[in-house]
Design a protein around this motif. Structure first.
Motif, PDB file in Angstrom:
ATOM      1  N   LEU A 139       0.832  -1.202   0.000  1.00 11.67           N
ATOM      2  CA  LEU A 139       0.000   0.000   0.000  1.00 11.67           C
ATOM      3  C   LEU A 139       0.868   1.254   0.000  1.00 11.67           C
ATOM      4  O   LEU A 139       1.833   1.352   0.757  1.00 11.67           O
ATOM      5  CB  LEU A 139      -0.911  -0.013   1.226  1.00 11.67           C
ATOM      6  N   GLU A 140       0.535   2.207  -0.883  1.00 17.00           N
ATOM      7  CA  GLU A 140       1.233   3.484  -1.052  1.00 17.00           C
ATOM      8  C   GLU A 140       2.618   3.340  -1.676  1.00 17.00           C
ATOM      9  O   GLU A 140       3.354   4.323  -1.790  1.00 17.00           O
ATOM     10  CB  GLU A 140       1.349   4.250   0.282  1.00 17.00           C
ATOM     11  N   GLN A 141       2.982   2.135  -2.094  1.00 14.93           N
ATOM     12  CA  GLN A 141       4.251   1.949  -2.787  1.00 14.93           C
ATOM     13  C   GLN A 141       4.029   2.026  -4.293  1.00 14.93           C
ATOM     14  O   GLN A 141       2.894   2.009  -4.766  1.00 14.93           O
ATOM     15  CB  GLN A 141       4.887   0.610  -2.400  1.00 14.93           C
ATOM     16  N   SER A 142       5.117   2.112  -5.057  1.00 13.36           N
ATOM     17  CA  SER A 142       5.006   2.204  -6.507  1.00 13.36           C
ATOM     18  C   SER A 142       6.008   1.261  -7.162  1.00 13.36           C
ATOM     19  O   SER A 142       6.998   0.845  -6.543  1.00 13.36           O
ATOM     20  CB  SER A 142       5.224   3.634  -6.985  1.00 13.36           C
ATOM     21  N   PHE A 143       5.725   0.949  -8.429  1.00 18.90           N
ATOM     22  CA  PHE A 143       6.577   0.020  -9.174  1.00 18.90           C
ATOM     23  C   PHE A 143       6.493   0.381 -10.652  1.00 18.90           C
ATOM     24  O   PHE A 143       5.410   0.640 -11.168  1.00 18.90           O
ATOM     25  CB  PHE A 143       6.137  -1.430  -8.957  1.00 18.90           C
ATOM     26  N   LEU A 144       7.655   0.399 -11.331  1.00 20.96           N
ATOM     27  CA  LEU A 144       7.699   0.738 -12.752  1.00 20.96           C
ATOM     28  C   LEU A 144       7.640  -0.536 -13.587  1.00 20.96           C
ATOM     29  O   LEU A 144       8.538  -1.377 -13.522  1.00 20.96           O
ATOM     30  CB  LEU A 144       8.977   1.519 -13.070  1.00 20.96           C
ATOM     31  N   LEU A 145       6.566  -0.679 -14.356  1.00 23.80           N
ATOM     32  CA  LEU A 145       6.410  -1.839 -15.226  1.00 23.80           C
ATOM     33  C   LEU A 145       7.300  -1.709 -16.456  1.00 23.80           C
ATOM     34  O   LEU A 145       7.493  -0.614 -16.991  1.00 23.80           O
ATOM     35  CB  LEU A 145       4.952  -1.978 -15.669  1.00 23.80           C
ATOM     36  N   GLU A 146       7.814  -2.849 -16.915  1.00 28.60           N
ATOM     37  CA  GLU A 146       8.635  -2.875 -18.123  1.00 28.60           C
ATOM     38  C   GLU A 146       7.855  -3.557 -19.237  1.00 28.60           C
ATOM     39  O   GLU A 146       7.102  -4.500 -19.003  1.00 28.60           O
ATOM     40  CB  GLU A 146       9.951  -3.609 -17.870  1.00 28.60           C
ATOM     41  N   ILE A 207      -1.936  -6.861  -7.271  1.00 29.19           N
ATOM     42  CA  ILE A 207      -2.520  -7.172  -5.968  1.00 29.19           C
ATOM     43  C   ILE A 207      -1.902  -6.241  -4.934  1.00 29.19           C
ATOM     44  O   ILE A 207      -0.684  -6.246  -4.726  1.00 29.19           O
ATOM     45  CB  ILE A 207      -2.272  -8.636  -5.592  1.00 29.19           C
ATOM     46  N   VAL A 208      -2.741  -5.420  -4.312  1.00 25.89           N
ATOM     47  CA  VAL A 208      -2.286  -4.444  -3.323  1.00 25.89           C
ATOM     48  C   VAL A 208      -2.593  -4.969  -1.924  1.00 25.89           C
ATOM     49  O   VAL A 208      -3.734  -5.336  -1.626  1.00 25.89           O
ATOM     50  CB  VAL A 208      -2.963  -3.081  -3.525  1.00 25.89           C
ATOM     51  N   THR A 209      -1.581  -5.025  -1.085  1.00 23.86           N
ATOM     52  CA  THR A 209      -1.745  -5.508   0.284  1.00 23.86           C
ATOM     53  C   THR A 209      -0.830  -4.695   1.202  1.00 23.86           C
ATOM     54  O   THR A 209      -0.221  -3.711   0.776  1.00 23.86           O
ATOM     55  CB  THR A 209      -1.419  -7.011   0.351  1.00 23.86           C
ATOM     56  N   ASN A 210      -0.728  -5.105   2.458  1.00 28.21           N
ATOM     57  CA  ASN A 210       0.207  -4.441   3.359  1.00 28.21           C
ATOM     58  C   ASN A 210       1.634  -4.730   2.909  1.00 28.21           C
ATOM     59  O   ASN A 210       1.938  -5.842   2.452  1.00 28.21           O
ATOM     60  CB  ASN A 210       0.019  -4.939   4.791  1.00 28.21           C
ATOM     61  N   PRO A 211       2.544  -3.769   3.029  1.00 33.55           N
ATOM     62  CA  PRO A 211       3.931  -3.983   2.573  1.00 33.55           C
ATOM     63  C   PRO A 211       4.585  -5.224   3.173  1.00 33.55           C
ATOM     64  O   PRO A 211       5.318  -5.931   2.478  1.00 33.55           O
ATOM     65  CB  PRO A 211       4.642  -2.700   3.011  1.00 33.55           C
ATOM     66  N   GLU A 212       4.295  -5.498   4.464  1.00 31.80           N
ATOM     67  CA  GLU A 212       4.931  -6.653   5.103  1.00 31.80           C
ATOM     68  C   GLU A 212       4.362  -7.983   4.620  1.00 31.80           C
ATOM     69  O   GLU A 212       4.956  -9.048   4.849  1.00 31.80           O
ATOM     70  CB  GLU A 212       4.799  -6.566   6.635  1.00 31.80           C
TER      71      GLU A 212
END
Length: 344
Positions: A139-146, A207-212
């Protein structure tokens, strides 16, 4: 007398020095004013809306000149109209793969100012593929798709979109940002079409979940490679049902708040009913009403395992996977054996 004479000499010398340097002192504000005018002229210089562009063959773009006076006139010319042609309004069209220069000439009175834009024309894409088919993100994190596109020298850029931006949004460059718990889909689309006329695209399940919880989910799928035997539609449907029917624990909340949320149903997403409706269209026979409202950590993994086991025969899938793995291994060993020559 000598003292008076010396005093007069000193005064005379002082006046001489004063009038000698006076013009230099007076020029300082003038110099500052001139520098200010030069800076102002630089800010008002003619300029194009871009200096270079890579364009797909067959596409068009409009060049614009900024800071034009009312009495200024602009003409456009292409160094190679076969590669890119341009009209009187600055609209240029890519005609053939290659590189050329578009020149905008500004005329005002007797003065002319040329402005150039380098144009590279490349082929359109005929295929697009995201390097990830599934993404777990906190949650609230980001990721760059290739993205892998063909041909490799294509000038086309994929168009990204999200099925549900409230769960995960995506930028024009493919950066996914997790907004709320749940599962959605991100698409990368190109202009090329399938036989039915629809545009070609590639999909990534997000799929968005808690970071841990992210590493726990990644470990679970690594420990169950037999899930890859399932069709993407079957597995995606099951995961969509699960992750849009449970709300992971908010680890920033206190234990008391979490307990109250469990008892009263507080803290759940207002869009749960909408996502459940969508999930039911993917799998109408699956009953997710018995799934707990709040899950996190090992409880989330155990619930996911029970959910998938209720949808699929995991033991049978594991056996099929092992059989396929053994068959592939034997084939590879056999090929290696045939390729080896006996040493004499």
């Amino acid at each position: 007398m000598k003292k008076k004479f010396l005093f007069k000499c000193i005064i005379s010398l002082g006046l001489l020095l004063f009038f000698t340097f006076l013009p230099h002192i007076m020029q300082t504000p003038v110099s500052i004013a001139q520098a200010s005018e030069i800076e102002k002229e630089k800010n008002n210089e003619y300029r194009l809306n871009l200096r270079s562009i890579t364009l797909v063959n067959g596409k068009s773009f409009t060049l614009r000149v900024y800071n034009l006076e009312n009495d200024a006139k602009v003409t456009f010319r292409s160094a190679d109209p076969e590669i890119a042609s341009v009209n009187d309004d600055g609209v240029f069209t890519a005609n053939k793969v290659g590189t050329t220069t578009i020149t905008a000439t500004v005329r005002r009175g007797l003065n002319t100012t040329p402005l150039t834009c380098e144009v590279t024309v490349g082929p359109p894409a005929f295929s697009v593929k995201l390097t990830r088919s599934r993404l777990f993100i906190g949650l609230e994190q980001s990721f760059l798709l290739e993205v892998v596109m063909k041909p490799y020298n294509t000038a086309e850029s994929p168009k990204f979109s999200s099925f549900d931006p409230t769960i995960a949004s995506v930028s024009t460059g493919g950066r996914v940002t997790a907004r709320s718990h749940g599962m959605t889909f991100v698409f990368a689309e190109i202009d090329a079409t399938y036989q039915d006329g629809s545009r070609k695209f590639s999909t990534c399940s997000v799929i968005v979940t808690n970071p841990e919880d992210v590493p726990l989910l990644i470990d679970y799928f690594q420990q169950h490679p037999e899930l890859n035997i399932l069709s993407e539609v079957e597995l995606t449907s099951a995961l969509f049902d699960f992750f849009n029917s449970v709300e992971p624990v908010d680890t920033s909340a206190s234990t008391t708040d979490a307990a109250q949320a469990t008892d009263t149903g507080a803290g759940t997403d207002n869009s749960t009913s909408t996502t459940n409706t969508t999930a039911s269209t993917l799998s109408e026979n699956e009953d997710t009403s018995e799934l707990p409202d709040i899950l996190s950590g090992q409880a989330l993994i155990e619930a996911l395992d029970r959910h998938l086991s209720s949808r699929f025969d995991m033991a049978e899938l594991k056996q099929k996977y092992e059989e396929r793995f053994l068959a592939i291994t034997e084939t590879q060993l056999s090929s290696l054996h045939v390729g080896l020559k006996p040493i004499r």
